[in-house]
Design a protein around this motif. Sequence first.
Motif, PDB file in Angstrom:
ATOM      1  N   GLY A 136      16.825 -69.387 -62.938  1.00 20.64           N
ATOM      2  CA  GLY A 136      16.883 -70.236 -64.123  1.00 20.64           C
ATOM      3  C   GLY A 136      17.069 -71.704 -63.775  1.00 20.64           C
ATOM      4  O   GLY A 136      16.445 -72.584 -64.385  1.00 20.64           O
ATOM      5  N   ALA A 137      17.925 -71.979 -62.782  1.00 21.57           N
ATOM      6  CA  ALA A 137      18.124 -73.366 -62.365  1.00 21.57           C
ATOM      7  C   ALA A 137      16.841 -73.946 -61.785  1.00 21.57           C
ATOM      8  O   ALA A 137      16.494 -75.106 -62.044  1.00 21.57           O
ATOM      9  N   GLY A 138      16.112 -73.139 -60.997  1.00 15.93           N
ATOM     10  CA  GLY A 138      14.862 -73.626 -60.415  1.00 15.93           C
ATOM     11  C   GLY A 138      13.811 -73.905 -61.473  1.00 15.93           C
ATOM     12  O   GLY A 138      13.091 -74.912 -61.398  1.00 15.93           O
ATOM     13  N   ILE A 139      13.703 -73.042 -62.479  1.00 17.46           N
ATOM     14  CA  ILE A 139      12.737 -73.272 -63.556  1.00 17.46           C
ATOM     15  C   ILE A 139      13.080 -74.549 -64.316  1.00 17.46           C
ATOM     16  O   ILE A 139      12.212 -75.391 -64.600  1.00 17.46           O
ATOM     17  N   ALA A 140      14.351 -74.722 -64.660  1.00 13.56           N
ATOM     18  CA  ALA A 140      14.771 -75.916 -65.393  1.00 13.56           C
ATOM     19  C   ALA A 140      14.536 -77.176 -64.560  1.00 13.56           C
ATOM     20  O   ALA A 140      14.085 -78.204 -65.088  1.00 13.56           O
ATOM     21  N   PHE A 141      14.838 -77.110 -63.269  1.00 13.02           N
ATOM     22  CA  PHE A 141      14.647 -78.262 -62.388  1.00 13.02           C
ATOM     23  C   PHE A 141      13.173 -78.655 -62.341  1.00 13.02           C
ATOM     24  O   PHE A 141      12.824 -79.840 -62.462  1.00 13.02           O
ATOM     25  N   CYS A 142      12.291 -77.682 -62.154  1.00 16.90           N
ATOM     26  CA  CYS A 142      10.856 -77.976 -62.051  1.00 16.90           C
ATOM     27  C   CYS A 142      10.307 -78.517 -63.367  1.00 16.90           C
ATOM     28  O   CYS A 142       9.502 -79.459 -63.381  1.00 16.90           O
ATOM     29  N   LEU A 143      10.742 -77.939 -64.485  1.00 19.29           N
ATOM     30  CA  LEU A 143      10.304 -78.453 -65.780  1.00 19.29           C
ATOM     31  C   LEU A 143      10.773 -79.893 -65.988  1.00 19.29           C
ATOM     32  O   LEU A 143      10.003 -80.757 -66.427  1.00 19.29           O
ATOM     33  N   GLY A 144      12.029 -80.146 -65.669  1.00 14.95           N
ATOM     34  CA  GLY A 144      12.553 -81.498 -65.832  1.00 14.95           C
ATOM     35  C   GLY A 144      11.898 -82.496 -64.896  1.00 14.95           C
ATOM     36  O   GLY A 144      11.634 -83.638 -65.283  1.00 14.95           O
ATOM     37  N   ARG A 145      11.611 -82.077 -63.670  1.00 17.31           N
ATOM     38  CA  ARG A 145      11.001 -82.984 -62.696  1.00 17.31           C
ATOM     39  C   ARG A 145       9.556 -83.327 -63.084  1.00 17.31           C
ATOM     40  O   ARG A 145       9.146 -84.482 -63.013  1.00 17.31           O
ATOM     41  N   VAL A 146       8.783 -82.334 -63.513  1.00 18.17           N
ATOM     42  CA  VAL A 146       7.370 -82.559 -63.816  1.00 18.17           C
ATOM     43  C   VAL A 146       7.187 -83.228 -65.175  1.00 18.17           C
ATOM     44  O   VAL A 146       6.365 -84.137 -65.330  1.00 18.17           O
ATOM     45  N   PRO A 186      28.448 -78.454 -67.664  1.00 20.31           N
ATOM     46  CA  PRO A 186      27.501 -77.489 -68.254  1.00 20.31           C
ATOM     47  C   PRO A 186      26.345 -77.199 -67.300  1.00 20.31           C
ATOM     48  O   PRO A 186      25.832 -78.103 -66.633  1.00 20.31           O
ATOM     49  N   PHE A 187      25.939 -75.950 -67.266  1.00 22.64           N
ATOM     50  CA  PHE A 187      24.887 -75.505 -66.350  1.00 22.64           C
ATOM     51  C   PHE A 187      23.578 -76.239 -66.617  1.00 22.64           C
ATOM     52  O   PHE A 187      22.955 -76.778 -65.696  1.00 22.64           O
ATOM     53  N   ALA A 188      23.138 -76.284 -67.871  1.00 19.81           N
ATOM     54  CA  ALA A 188      21.863 -76.910 -68.198  1.00 19.81           C
ATOM     55  C   ALA A 188      21.895 -78.413 -67.941  1.00 19.81           C
ATOM     56  O   ALA A 188      20.914 -78.984 -67.447  1.00 19.81           O
ATOM     57  N   ALA A 189      23.007 -79.061 -68.254  1.00 18.04           N
ATOM     58  CA  ALA A 189      23.104 -80.498 -68.030  1.00 18.04           C
ATOM     59  C   ALA A 189      22.975 -80.833 -66.552  1.00 18.04           C
ATOM     60  O   ALA A 189      22.288 -81.793 -66.171  1.00 18.04           O
ATOM     61  N   ALA A 190      23.620 -80.041 -65.686  1.00 19.41           N
ATOM     62  CA  ALA A 190      23.508 -80.277 -64.243  1.00 19.41           C
ATOM     63  C   ALA A 190      22.075 -80.076 -63.765  1.00 19.41           C
ATOM     64  O   ALA A 190      21.581 -80.822 -62.909  1.00 19.41           O
ATOM     65  N   ASN A 191      21.378 -79.088 -64.322  1.00 21.72           N
ATOM     66  CA  ASN A 191      19.993 -78.841 -63.927  1.00 21.72           C
ATOM     67  C   ASN A 191      19.106 -80.042 -64.219  1.00 21.72           C
ATOM     68  O   ASN A 191      18.340 -80.500 -63.356  1.00 21.72           O
ATOM     69  N   TYR A 192      19.182 -80.564 -65.423  1.00 23.39           N
ATOM     70  CA  TYR A 192      18.275 -81.634 -65.812  1.00 23.39           C
ATOM     71  C   TYR A 192      18.697 -82.984 -65.246  1.00 23.39           C
ATOM     72  O   TYR A 192      17.845 -83.842 -65.002  1.00 23.39           O
ATOM     73  N   CYS A 193      19.976 -83.184 -65.007  1.00 20.95           N
ATOM     74  CA  CYS A 193      20.398 -84.411 -64.318  1.00 20.95           C
ATOM     75  C   CYS A 193      19.860 -84.434 -62.887  1.00 20.95           C
ATOM     76  O   CYS A 193      19.396 -85.472 -62.408  1.00 20.95           O
ATOM     77  N   ALA A 194      19.911 -83.296 -62.214  1.00 20.78           N
ATOM     78  CA  ALA A 194      19.366 -83.221 -60.857  1.00 20.78           C
ATOM     79  C   ALA A 194      17.861 -83.418 -60.873  1.00 20.78           C
ATOM     80  O   ALA A 194      17.290 -84.033 -59.961  1.00 20.78           O
ATOM     81  N   ALA A 195      17.180 -82.901 -61.893  1.00 21.02           N
ATOM     82  CA  ALA A 195      15.727 -83.046 -61.975  1.00 21.02           C
ATOM     83  C   ALA A 195      15.319 -84.500 -62.171  1.00 21.02           C
ATOM     84  O   ALA A 195      14.326 -84.961 -61.598  1.00 21.02           O
ATOM     85  N   VAL A 196      16.071 -85.248 -62.964  1.00 21.43           N
ATOM     86  CA  VAL A 196      15.740 -86.646 -63.203  1.00 21.43           C
ATOM     87  C   VAL A 196      16.051 -87.500 -61.978  1.00 21.43           C
ATOM     88  O   VAL A 196      15.391 -88.515 -61.734  1.00 21.43           O
TER      89      VAL A 196
END
Length: 262
Positions: A136-146, A186-196
Amino acid sequence: MLDATTRSGGTATVTPRTAATKLAVATAGGPVPPAAPTGFAGRVSRVLLSPWSRLSLLVALLASAATTVVLFQPQRLLTDGWPPQLGGAAAAVAYAVAYGLCTVAFVPRPLLNLAAGALFGSQLGLASALAGTVLGAGIAFCLGRVLGQEALRPLLRGKWLKAADGQLSRHGFRSMLAARLFPGVPFAAANYCAAVSRMGLLPFLLATGLGSIPNTAAYVVAGARASTPTSPAFLIALACIALPGLAGALVAWRKRHRLRGH
């Protein structure tokens, strides 16, 4: 009309068109890039591929995923149990995939961890929950990065936002490991902050997997031993859930108090 090099009496003759082509290639330092699409098609493609269009697509995808979760109510697994046609390792793999997709749709991980323990026991449940966490973290990271990074990075103008971005970009693994261990992030917040940020995908996934072990294990064991609430394993799991939460709340309260003092 000749486009190629001709030879006359042993002497190479280059036509003007060929010479102009070679000059353009030499000046550019490589092959001549294809011309960008023009007209209505070009304008449409630029709009669809613009950073804000991609960010809008990301928001629409996340909203659709959250709506799907609300409609299907995956929390019913805690009461109805896993489908009887799936069992053993195949069921654990299927649950890990479902777990990862649910985290992208903002389903709380504690609920998913409890369900993993209740359905598969401590060991298999922990393996399935950790795999789903990383997925889930990898999917969120890739979505946020792209889809989101190019539009959101210009907005990082505040002092705290710049500091967080710099920390993740320079010390990605260490920062993400601390974020996963600290219960207040929060799990989701950390994912998208790392992606940005400019953090790499591999350090992000490694830090997520390692940092999620303690908290995930506590919830999985609690779910597996929920039928015996007086057992030592259940009580220890509850303590491992409660104590980090209290410590995180205390740290947040002290930092808030210091900020008010300044």
